[in-house]
Design an enzyme around this catalytic site. Structure first.
Site, PDB file in Angstrom:
ATOM      1  N   GLY A  11       0.838  -1.247   0.114  1.00  0.00           N
ATOM      2  CA  GLY A  11      -0.028  -0.021   0.116  1.00  0.00           C
ATOM      3  C   GLY A  11       1.012   1.246   0.088  1.00  0.00           C
ATOM      4  N   ASN A  12       1.710   1.388   0.783  1.00  0.00           N
ATOM      5  CA  ASN A  12       2.413   2.518   1.176  1.00  0.00           C
ATOM      6  C   ASN A  12       3.314   2.937  -0.345  1.00  0.00           C
ATOM      7  OD1 ASN A  12       1.567   2.125   3.456  1.00  0.00           O
ATOM      8  ND2 ASN A  12       3.538   2.698   4.791  1.00  0.00           N
ATOM      9  N   LYS A 212      -1.905 -10.223  -3.287  1.00  0.00           N
ATOM     10  CA  LYS A 212      -0.433  -9.907  -4.060  1.00  0.00           C
ATOM     11  C   LYS A 212       0.631 -10.530  -3.263  1.00  0.00           C
ATOM     12  CE  LYS A 212       1.665  -6.482  -1.949  1.00  0.00           C
ATOM     13  NZ  LYS A 212       1.071  -6.295  -0.677  1.00  0.00           N
TER      14      LYS A 212
HETATM   15  N1  LIG Z   1       3.411  -8.411  13.879  1.00  0.00           N
HETATM   16  C1  LIG Z   1       3.435  -7.432  12.949  1.00  0.00           C
HETATM   17  N2  LIG Z   1       4.845  -6.790  12.731  1.00  0.00           N
HETATM   18  C2  LIG Z   1       4.804  -5.806  11.851  1.00  0.00           C
HETATM   19  N3  LIG Z   1       3.923  -5.241  11.352  1.00  0.00           N
HETATM   20  C3  LIG Z   1       2.285  -5.621  11.643  1.00  0.00           C
HETATM   21  C4  LIG Z   1       2.328  -6.801  12.569  1.00  0.00           C
HETATM   22  N4  LIG Z   1       1.180  -7.000  12.541  1.00  0.00           N
HETATM   23  C5  LIG Z   1       0.607  -6.038  11.914  1.00  0.00           C
HETATM   24  N5  LIG Z   1       1.251  -5.427  11.246  1.00  0.00           N
HETATM   25  C6  LIG Z   1       1.015  -4.095  10.369  1.00  0.00           C
HETATM   26  O1  LIG Z   1       0.681  -4.756   9.090  1.00  0.00           O
HETATM   27  C7  LIG Z   1       0.957  -3.743   8.088  1.00  0.00           C
HETATM   28  C8  LIG Z   1       1.015  -4.409   6.734  1.00  0.00           C
HETATM   29  O2  LIG Z   1      -0.142  -4.797   6.367  1.00  0.00           O
HETATM   30  P1  LIG Z   1      -0.949  -3.834   5.239  1.00  0.00           P
HETATM   31  O3  LIG Z   1      -0.590  -2.378   5.526  1.00  0.00           O
HETATM   32  O4  LIG Z   1      -2.233  -4.335   4.932  1.00  0.00           O
HETATM   33  O5  LIG Z   1       0.080  -4.316   4.083  1.00  0.00           O
HETATM   34  P2  LIG Z   1       0.330  -3.578   2.466  1.00  0.00           P
HETATM   35  O6  LIG Z   1       1.556  -2.617   2.616  1.00  0.00           O
HETATM   36  O7  LIG Z   1       0.758  -4.679   1.691  1.00  0.00           O
HETATM   37  O8  LIG Z   1      -0.629  -2.873   1.983  1.00  0.00           O
HETATM   38  C9  LIG Z   1       2.223  -3.250   8.879  1.00  0.00           C
HETATM   39  O9  LIG Z   1       2.467  -1.891   8.092  1.00  0.00           O
HETATM   40  C10 LIG Z   1       1.660  -2.960  10.247  1.00  0.00           C
HETATM   41  O10 LIG Z   1       1.109  -1.749  10.628  1.00  0.00           O
HETATM   42  N1  LIG Z   2      -4.731  -7.521  -4.277  1.00  0.00           N
HETATM   43  C1  LIG Z   2      -4.073  -7.272  -3.064  1.00  0.00           C
HETATM   44  O1  LIG Z   2      -3.468  -8.235  -2.318  1.00  0.00           O
HETATM   45  O2  LIG Z   2      -3.893  -6.102  -2.756  1.00  0.00           O
HETATM   46  P1  LIG Z   2      -3.410  -5.298  -1.572  1.00  0.00           P
HETATM   47  O3  LIG Z   2      -2.146  -5.615  -1.224  1.00  0.00           O
HETATM   48  O4  LIG Z   2      -3.418  -3.822  -2.026  1.00  0.00           O
HETATM   49  O5  LIG Z   2      -4.393  -5.574  -0.385  1.00  0.00           O
END
Ligand SMILES: Nc1ncnc2c1ncn2[C@@H]1O[C@H](COP(=O)(O)OP(=O)(O)O)[C@@H](O)[C@H]1O
Ligand SMILES: NC(=O)OP(=O)(O)O
Length: 313
Positions: A11-12, A212
């Site tokens: 996401g970021n 993904k």
């Molecule tokens: N055990 C953990 N260790 C580190 N981060 C964690 C943990 N559990 C949850 N997180 C959170 O999960 C986030 C990653 O998931 P998400 O934001 O959904 O993924 P993406 O970066 O693919 O969009 C991290 O940025 C953190 O805020």
């Molecule tokens: N398809 C998928 O996993 O997207 P995000 O990582 O944005 O949830």
């Protein structure tokens, strides 16, 4: 010596506080500048990315605009559309960064289909959060009006969930591998890939959003990558995350991670799928490594810094 690296952008890395097209392009421009550093060091990049927020927003737009002459498009087509739009932005920002750095690699986005099992139990148990976050009240109202399912997403609010079957294989992987071996930078399996099932003479879309990180792990296995980089909002995975006794994980084995999974250390819908994807990759290629870290940390990591590095065993 250059390594073959699958980079899954979270996401970021593809979206910041500004969800407009220009805002998303700016996020991708920053990301591309970071990724170019790896190309300068001689590594082969196979880029994939998420689409959770984007595909959920596009589905909402379908529902708002639909009429007999302008029917709502199904979820697999929305995945294809977001794979296309993000790939389009990213290949342009990668090309820009390449020109600025005086590099001459070419970048291609590949419309990528990922085969799933239509009997995957995910179809009767939707778990993949997509789209915007809602309050509990808003989510309950939307669920009552539409019959959709909303769940609380890792302490961040309520989101719609859709089926997320496991990727079995990637239809276009031989093409992706050929492109990499010929010096091209690829963007593929965006949004987890377009979910399809096998039918006589080809493939047919199914309504789902593949994770993904799992699709990227499958891709990394199929293209015989040395590394799977899962880039997200934190430099490390933690145990006891966000608690006074939180502990960052550096080099960890699959066996250690499995023990912590059993202790529910990783949040479902956020960190758990990343940890599981890292495990599945190193189990499929024990000589390779999976790394979970942030975009901003990758170059420091190659200069001797620290991240969560998952090793077989
Ligand atoms: N055990 C953990 N260790 C580190 N981060 C964690 C943990 N559990 C949850 N997180 C959170 O999960 C986030 C990653 O998931 P998400 O934001 O959904 O993924 P993406 O970066 O693919 O969009 C991290 O940025 C953190 O805020
Ligand atoms: N398809 C998928 O996993 O997207 P995000 O990582 O944005 O949830």
């Amino acid at each position: 010596m250059g390594k073959r690296i699958v980079i899954a952008l979270g996401g970021n890395a593809i979206l910041n506080d500004d969800p407009s097209p220009q805002g998303q392009i700016e996020a991708l421009r920053y990301t591309s500048k970071q990724l170019i550093e790896l190309i300068k060091q001689g590594h082969q990049l196979i880029i994939s990315h998420g689409n959770g927020p984007q595909v959920g927003n596009l589905l909402l737009q379908q529902a708002l605009a639909k009429s007999d002459k302008n029917p709502a498009l199904p979820l697999d087509t929305c995945v294809a559309m977001t794979q296309g739009s993000i790939g389009y932005w990213l290949q342009n920002t990668m090309n820009e960064a390449m020109v600025e750095a005086g590099l001459h690699h070419q970048v291609a986005s590949i419309v990528t289909q990922v085969v799933v099992d239509e009997n995957d139990k995910a179809f009767s148990n939707p778990t993949k959060p997509i789209g915007p976050f809602f309050t509990q009240e808003e989510a309950e109202k939307a669920a009552a009006e539409t019959g959709e399912i909303y769940v609380e997403d890792a302490g961040r609010g309520y989101r719609k969930v859709v089926p997320s079957p496991k990727p079995l294989t990637i239809v276009e992987y031989p093409i992706i591998k050929t492109l990499i071996e010929n010096g091209y930078v690829t963007i593929s399996a965006g949004g987890g890939g377009i979910p399809v099932k096998e039918v006589p003479h080809g493939y047919k879309g199914v309504e789902a959003v593949i994770d993904k990180d799992f699709a990227s792990a499958k891709l990394a296995n199929l293209v015989e990558a040395d590394y799977l980089f899962i880039l997200t909002g934190v430099d490390h995975v933690y145990v006891n995350y966000n608690q006074p006794n939180q502990e960052k994980l550096e080099a960890v084995t699959v066996d250690q991670l499995k023990k912590w999974i059993d202790e529910n250390q990783f949040a479902p819908g956020s960190m758990l799928p990343k940890v599981e994807a890292a495990i599945s990759f190193v189990e499929s290629r024990p000589e390779s490594k999976a790394i979970i870290t942030s975009l901003d940390n990758i170059n420091a990591l190659f200069a001797g810094g620290s991240a969560t590095v998952v090793l077989a065993g």
